[in-house]
Design a protein around this motif. Structure first.
Motif, PDB file in Angstrom:
ATOM      1  N   LEU A 187       0.822  -1.212   0.000  1.00 25.17           N
ATOM      2  CA  LEU A 187       0.000   0.000   0.000  1.00 25.17           C
ATOM      3  C   LEU A 187       0.854   1.260   0.000  1.00 25.17           C
ATOM      4  CD1 LEU A 187      -2.887  -0.899   2.491  1.00 25.17           C
ATOM      5  CD2 LEU A 187      -3.111  -0.398   0.058  1.00 25.17           C
ATOM      6  N   GLY A 188       2.037   1.159   0.577  1.00 23.05           N
ATOM      7  CA  GLY A 188       2.890   2.341   0.660  1.00 23.05           C
ATOM      8  C   GLY A 188       4.000   2.371  -0.368  1.00 23.05           C
ATOM      9  N   GLN A 189       3.934   1.502  -1.355  1.00 21.74           N
ATOM     10  CA  GLN A 189       4.997   1.438  -2.359  1.00 21.74           C
ATOM     11  C   GLN A 189       4.467   1.821  -3.737  1.00 21.74           C
ATOM     12  OE1 GLN A 189       6.487  -2.568  -2.094  1.00 21.74           O
ATOM     13  NE2 GLN A 189       7.826  -2.102  -0.354  1.00 21.74           N
ATOM     14  N   VAL A 190       5.307   2.487  -4.506  1.00 23.28           N
ATOM     15  CA  VAL A 190       4.959   2.872  -5.874  1.00 23.28           C
ATOM     16  C   VAL A 190       5.383   1.748  -6.818  1.00 23.28           C
ATOM     17  CG1 VAL A 190       5.344   4.541  -7.717  1.00 23.28           C
ATOM     18  CG2 VAL A 190       5.258   5.310  -5.328  1.00 23.28           C
ATOM     19  N   GLY A 191       4.507   1.417  -7.771  1.00 22.98           N
ATOM     20  CA  GLY A 191       4.836   0.409  -8.768  1.00 22.98           C
ATOM     21  C   GLY A 191       4.479  -1.007  -8.367  1.00 22.98           C
ATOM     22  N   THR A 192       3.778  -1.159  -7.253  1.00 21.19           N
ATOM     23  CA  THR A 192       3.398  -2.509  -6.806  1.00 21.19           C
ATOM     24  C   THR A 192       1.889  -2.718  -6.883  1.00 21.19           C
ATOM     25  OG1 THR A 192       3.254  -1.774  -4.498  1.00 21.19           O
ATOM     26  CG2 THR A 192       5.383  -2.645  -5.237  1.00 21.19           C
ATOM     27  N   GLU A 193       1.220  -1.868  -7.651  1.00 19.75           N
ATOM     28  CA  GLU A 193      -0.241  -1.938  -7.688  1.00 19.75           C
ATOM     29  C   GLU A 193      -0.737  -3.286  -8.219  1.00 19.75           C
ATOM     30  OE1 GLU A 193       1.572   0.482  -8.924  1.00 19.75           O
ATOM     31  OE2 GLU A 193       1.040   2.288  -7.778  1.00 19.75           O
ATOM     32  N   SER A 194      -0.097  -3.800  -9.250  1.00 18.04           N
ATOM     33  CA  SER A 194      -0.520  -5.078  -9.838  1.00 18.04           C
ATOM     34  C   SER A 194      -0.350  -6.214  -8.843  1.00 18.04           C
ATOM     35  CB  SER A 194       0.278  -5.374 -11.113  1.00 18.04           C
ATOM     36  OG  SER A 194       0.043  -4.398 -12.097  1.00 18.04           O
ATOM     37  N   SER A 195       0.787  -6.231  -8.163  1.00 22.83           N
ATOM     38  CA  SER A 195       1.039  -7.253  -7.147  1.00 22.83           C
ATOM     39  C   SER A 195       0.025  -7.141  -6.014  1.00 22.83           C
ATOM     40  CB  SER A 195       2.451  -7.108  -6.596  1.00 22.83           C
ATOM     41  OG  SER A 195       2.693  -8.058  -5.572  1.00 22.83           O
ATOM     42  N   LEU A 196      -0.277  -5.907  -5.622  1.00 19.98           N
ATOM     43  CA  LEU A 196      -1.259  -5.670  -4.564  1.00 19.98           C
ATOM     44  C   LEU A 196      -2.615  -6.241  -4.950  1.00 19.98           C
ATOM     45  CD1 LEU A 196      -2.213  -4.247  -1.952  1.00 19.98           C
ATOM     46  CD2 LEU A 196      -2.552  -2.186  -3.326  1.00 19.98           C
ATOM     47  N   ILE A 197      -3.055  -5.981  -6.163  1.00 22.05           N
ATOM     48  CA  ILE A 197      -4.359  -6.471  -6.626  1.00 22.05           C
ATOM     49  C   ILE A 197      -4.391  -7.995  -6.656  1.00 22.05           C
ATOM     50  CG2 ILE A 197      -5.900  -6.564  -8.626  1.00 22.05           C
ATOM     51  CD1 ILE A 197      -5.044  -3.670  -9.235  1.00 22.05           C
ATOM     52  N   ARG A 198      -3.301  -8.602  -7.137  1.00 23.48           N
ATOM     53  CA  ARG A 198      -3.265 -10.071  -7.207  1.00 23.48           C
ATOM     54  C   ARG A 198      -3.352 -10.688  -5.813  1.00 23.48           C
ATOM     55  NH1 ARG A 198       0.409  -9.014 -11.557  1.00 23.48           N
ATOM     56  NH2 ARG A 198       2.205  -9.095 -10.139  1.00 23.48           N
ATOM     57  N   LEU A 199      -2.638 -10.122  -4.864  1.00 19.81           N
ATOM     58  CA  LEU A 199      -2.665 -10.660  -3.501  1.00 19.81           C
ATOM     59  C   LEU A 199      -4.041 -10.474  -2.860  1.00 19.81           C
ATOM     60  CD1 LEU A 199       0.840  -9.571  -2.171  1.00 19.81           C
ATOM     61  CD2 LEU A 199       0.076 -11.890  -2.727  1.00 19.81           C
ATOM     62  N   VAL A 200      -4.654  -9.338  -3.142  1.00 22.36           N
ATOM     63  CA  VAL A 200      -6.013  -9.102  -2.626  1.00 22.36           C
ATOM     64  C   VAL A 200      -6.986 -10.125  -3.206  1.00 22.36           C
ATOM     65  CG1 VAL A 200      -7.968  -7.507  -2.712  1.00 22.36           C
ATOM     66  CG2 VAL A 200      -5.685  -6.651  -2.123  1.00 22.36           C
ATOM     67  N   ILE A 201      -6.864 -10.407  -4.507  1.00 21.43           N
ATOM     68  CA  ILE A 201      -7.740 -11.395  -5.148  1.00 21.43           C
ATOM     69  C   ILE A 201      -7.533 -12.778  -4.525  1.00 21.43           C
ATOM     70  CG2 ILE A 201      -8.175 -12.647  -7.302  1.00 21.43           C
ATOM     71  CD1 ILE A 201      -7.613 -10.018  -8.786  1.00 21.43           C
ATOM     72  N   VAL A 202      -6.272 -13.137  -4.257  1.00 24.89           N
ATOM     73  CA  VAL A 202      -5.987 -14.431  -3.614  1.00 24.89           C
ATOM     74  C   VAL A 202      -6.610 -14.483  -2.220  1.00 24.89           C
ATOM     75  CG1 VAL A 202      -4.157 -15.882  -2.651  1.00 24.89           C
ATOM     76  CG2 VAL A 202      -3.878 -14.874  -4.911  1.00 24.89           C
ATOM     77  N   ALA A 203      -6.473 -13.393  -1.464  1.00 25.87           N
ATOM     78  CA  ALA A 203      -7.041 -13.352  -0.115  1.00 25.87           C
ATOM     79  C   ALA A 203      -8.562 -13.505  -0.148  1.00 25.87           C
ATOM     80  CB  ALA A 203      -6.650 -12.041   0.567  1.00 25.87           C
ATOM     81  N   ILE A 204      -9.201 -12.805  -1.067  1.00 26.98           N
ATOM     82  CA  ILE A 204     -10.656 -12.891  -1.198  1.00 26.98           C
ATOM     83  C   ILE A 204     -11.067 -14.302  -1.611  1.00 26.98           C
ATOM     84  CG2 ILE A 204     -12.651 -12.092  -2.533  1.00 26.98           C
ATOM     85  CD1 ILE A 204     -11.272  -9.345  -2.685  1.00 26.98           C
ATOM     86  N   THR A 205     -10.330 -14.893  -2.552  1.00 23.65           N
ATOM     87  CA  THR A 205     -10.643 -16.238  -3.025  1.00 23.65           C
ATOM     88  C   THR A 205     -10.535 -17.263  -1.904  1.00 23.65           C
ATOM     89  OG1 THR A 205      -9.839 -15.688  -5.242  1.00 23.65           O
ATOM     90  CG2 THR A 205     -10.039 -18.022  -4.694  1.00 23.65           C
ATOM     91  N   LEU A 206      -9.447 -17.197  -1.131  1.00 20.26           N
ATOM     92  CA  LEU A 206      -9.269 -18.128  -0.009  1.00 20.26           C
ATOM     93  C   LEU A 206     -10.390 -17.968   1.024  1.00 20.26           C
ATOM     94  CD1 LEU A 206      -5.401 -17.967   0.595  1.00 20.26           C
ATOM     95  CD2 LEU A 206      -6.715 -19.923  -0.247  1.00 20.26           C
ATOM     96  N   SER A 207     -10.763 -16.722   1.268  1.00 23.03           N
ATOM     97  CA  SER A 207     -11.827 -16.460   2.253  1.00 23.03           C
ATOM     98  C   SER A 207     -13.166 -17.006   1.786  1.00 23.03           C
ATOM     99  CB  SER A 207     -11.935 -14.953   2.509  1.00 23.03           C
ATOM    100  OG  SER A 207     -10.734 -14.448   3.038  1.00 23.03           O
ATOM    101  N   ILE A 208     -13.493 -16.765   0.515  1.00 19.91           N
ATOM    102  CA  ILE A 208     -14.771 -17.233  -0.025  1.00 19.91           C
ATOM    103  C   ILE A 208     -14.830 -18.763  -0.035  1.00 19.91           C
ATOM    104  CG2 ILE A 208     -16.182 -17.367  -2.114  1.00 19.91           C
ATOM    105  CD1 ILE A 208     -15.363 -14.494  -2.730  1.00 19.91           C
TER     106      ILE A 208
END
Length: 224
Positions: A187-208
């Motif tokens: 969240l505090g790094q520039v240029g990591t937006e794609s990685s951030l989104i992928r990790l969020v998707i994985v977290a949501i998938t595991l939770s669901i």
């Protein structure tokens, strides 16, 4: 998904599984006691068990650090006797996640045990079965679906643990950085937006997936 992201996901799953392994037996014993015993001690144990649900997670992590950290009584004892350091390790992350998941495990296990008809246990007792034999051959098989549901729910909670983990285990890449900590870092790094989104998707998938399996097993338990 790059190698670093996969390592974060694998570490998160490993930490969550270890947290369940650490807390499974204590949670089962606590759930059985709360389901089958009524005493002055029951009220105290029940409230102590639920404490991680209402305490701020960072406070839980701080308490763990005070006791099991390098300068804590428990931490010093483990280091002197076994050469172990728990804080700021993956084991520390698992302990923090396990404590935060513990109330969910106990509550789900307790509901499953309470739904087991005590007449089956009493019949086994009449025929000479001991408490361990009755639990092993009667109570546990009948409560197994609820136990599995509790494990799934506890696993999901452990994967998503953040507050206690970052205080007690730190945010060390490759060592204690699980998915929530990696998301926080990006969240505090520039240029990591794609990685951030992928990790969020994985977290949501595991939770669901975890919640879906839990809901399915819970529905099977209520109709059995």
């Amino acid at each position: 998904m790059d190698a670093l992201e996969w390592s974060i996901i694998v570490l998160s799953v490993q930490v969550a599984l270890l947290s369940i392994a650490i807390t499974l037996i204590p949670a089962m014993v606590t759930a059985w006691y709360l389901a089958r015993k009524r005493s002055v001690l029951t009220f105290f144990i029940e409230n102590l068990t639920q404490l991680p649900l209402v305490l701020p997670p960072v406070v839980t992590g701080l308490l763990l650090l005070f006791f099991l950290g390098p300068n804590g009584a428990g931490g010093r004892m483990l280091h002197e006797l076994f050469g172990l350091q728990i804080a700021f390790t993956s084991i520390g992350a698992a302990i923090a996640a396990g404590i935060m998941a513990f109330p969910l495990l106990v509550q789900t296990f307790r509901v499953a045990i309470e739904q087991v008809d005590t007449e089956w246990e009493e019949a086994a007792l009449v025929y000479g079965g001991g408490r361990w034999a009755i639990f092993r051959w009667v109570t546990f098989p009948l409560a197994a679906k609820g136990v599995i549901a509790g494990i799934i729910l506890g696993f999901a909670r452990a994967v998503g643990e953040f507050g206690a983990t970052i205080v007690f285990a730190g945010n060390i890449p490759g060592r204690t950085q699980t998915i929530p900590l990696a998301v926080f870092t990006r969240l505090g790094q520039v240029g990591t937006e794609s990685s951030l989104i992928r990790l969020v998707i994985v977290a949501i998938t595991l939770s669901i997936l975890s919640l879906s399996v839990h809901a399915y097993l819970s529905s099977r338990l209520s109709h059995s």
